[in-house]
Design a protein around this motif. Structure first.
Motif, PDB file in Angstrom:
ATOM      1  N   CYS A  43      -1.696  -3.276 -15.091  1.00 16.30           N
ATOM      2  CA  CYS A  43      -0.979  -2.749 -13.926  1.00 16.30           C
ATOM      3  C   CYS A  43       0.342  -3.503 -13.747  1.00 16.30           C
ATOM      4  O   CYS A  43       0.357  -4.734 -13.771  1.00 16.30           O
ATOM      5  N   HIS A  45       1.903  -4.045 -11.144  1.00 12.78           N
ATOM      6  CA  HIS A  45       1.968  -4.795  -9.883  1.00 12.78           C
ATOM      7  C   HIS A  45       1.700  -6.280 -10.136  1.00 12.78           C
ATOM      8  O   HIS A  45       2.591  -7.101  -9.979  1.00 12.78           O
ATOM      9  N   LEU A  46       0.496  -6.612 -10.567  1.00 14.05           N
ATOM     10  CA  LEU A  46       0.170  -8.021 -10.828  1.00 14.05           C
ATOM     11  C   LEU A  46      -0.368  -8.246 -12.234  1.00 14.05           C
ATOM     12  O   LEU A  46      -0.921  -9.297 -12.531  1.00 14.05           O
ATOM     13  N   LEU A  48      -2.911  -6.826 -13.705  1.00 12.77           N
ATOM     14  CA  LEU A  48      -4.373  -6.795 -13.811  1.00 12.77           C
ATOM     15  C   LEU A  48      -4.830  -5.528 -14.552  1.00 12.77           C
ATOM     16  O   LEU A  48      -4.122  -4.526 -14.584  1.00 12.77           O
ATOM     17  N   CYS A  62      -5.348   1.973  -9.964  1.00  8.50           N
ATOM     18  CA  CYS A  62      -5.667   0.561 -10.179  1.00  8.50           C
ATOM     19  C   CYS A  62      -6.761   0.144  -9.194  1.00  8.50           C
ATOM     20  O   CYS A  62      -6.629   0.369  -7.987  1.00  8.50           O
ATOM     21  N   PHE A  64      -7.574  -2.650  -8.045  1.00 12.21           N
ATOM     22  CA  PHE A  64      -7.302  -3.823  -7.214  1.00 12.21           C
ATOM     23  C   PHE A  64      -6.549  -3.490  -5.931  1.00 12.21           C
ATOM     24  O   PHE A  64      -6.983  -3.852  -4.838  1.00 12.21           O
ATOM     25  N   HIS A  65      -5.430  -2.782  -6.046  1.00 18.69           N
ATOM     26  CA  HIS A  65      -4.619  -2.494  -4.846  1.00 18.69           C
ATOM     27  C   HIS A  65      -4.199  -1.036  -4.760  1.00 18.69           C
ATOM     28  O   HIS A  65      -3.264  -0.703  -4.031  1.00 18.69           O
ATOM     29  N   GLY A  66      -4.838  -0.176  -5.518  1.00 24.76           N
ATOM     30  CA  GLY A  66      -4.678   1.268  -5.333  1.00 24.76           C
ATOM     31  C   GLY A  66      -3.424   1.911  -5.879  1.00 24.76           C
ATOM     32  O   GLY A  66      -3.177   3.089  -5.603  1.00 24.76           O
ATOM     33  N   SER A  67      -2.611   1.213  -6.635  1.00 31.49           N
ATOM     34  CA  SER A  67      -1.453   1.885  -7.240  1.00 31.49           C
ATOM     35  C   SER A  67      -1.949   2.949  -8.211  1.00 31.49           C
ATOM     36  O   SER A  67      -2.966   2.765  -8.882  1.00 31.49           O
ATOM     37  N   VAL A  80       0.574   0.328  -4.302  1.00 29.92           N
ATOM     38  CA  VAL A  80      -0.137  -0.651  -3.477  1.00 29.92           C
ATOM     39  C   VAL A  80      -0.508  -0.074  -2.101  1.00 29.92           C
ATOM     40  O   VAL A  80       0.239  -0.202  -1.140  1.00 29.92           O
TER      41      VAL A  80
HETATM   42  S1  FES Z   1      -2.795  -5.170  -9.639  1.00 29.48           S
HETATM   43 FE1  FES Z   1      -2.765  -2.994  -9.686  1.00 29.48          FE
HETATM   44  S2  FES Z   1      -2.101  -2.416  -7.731  1.00 29.48           S
HETATM   45 FE2  FES Z   1      -2.166  -4.581  -7.663  1.00 29.48          FE
END
Ligand code: FES
Length: 121
Positions: A43, A45-46, A48, A62, A64-67, A80
């Motif tokens: 991802c 974003h971070l 992950l 994703c 983890f944070h929904g992206s 996110v």
């Molecule tokens: S790691 Fe995927 S939305 Fe944060």
């Protein structure tokens, strides 16, 4: 970049992503309509892994944070909006984004040769 086999057509379905790899890079592949598509399992974003995220209508979420990202283009369609599946209010979304702007995920063109699926990676 070299052409690397990532799967065979029988490994890939339309209702879930297959986690595979190419040259040490984790990759997600799925079938959308008649098209085989692949994105990095990372991802933007971070960084992950997204392999355990929900996959629906060609879009991977994703976990983890929904992206959300279109698996055939890598295009970001939601950035996110949750924390491990729990929706976040506006201010918390901004905090969770950690200043990162919406970004597409790396996308790979999939080539088919018989039953073999390959990407340039
Ligand atoms: S790691 Fe995927 S939305 Fe944060």
């Amino acid at each position: 970049m070299t052409k690397t086999k990532i799967a065979t057509t029988s490994d890939v379905s339309t209702d879930k992503v297959l986690k595979t790899s190419a040259n040490g890079q984790s990759v997600l592949v799925a079938k959308v309509g008649d098209q085989y598509c692949a994105v990095a399992n990372k991802c933007p974003h971070l960084g992950l892994p997204m392999a355990k995220g929900k996959f629906e209508n060609g879009v991977i979420t994703c976990p983890f944070h929904g992206s959300k990202f279109e698996i055939c283009t890598g295009k970001n369609v939601e950035w996110v909006d949750s924390f491990v599946g729990i929706p976040l209010p506006g201010a918390a979304k901004k905090m969770m984004a950690m200043g990162k702007a919406p970004t597409d995920v790396a996308n790979f063109a999939v080539t088919q040769d018989g039953d073999d699926l390959s990407i340039d990676a």
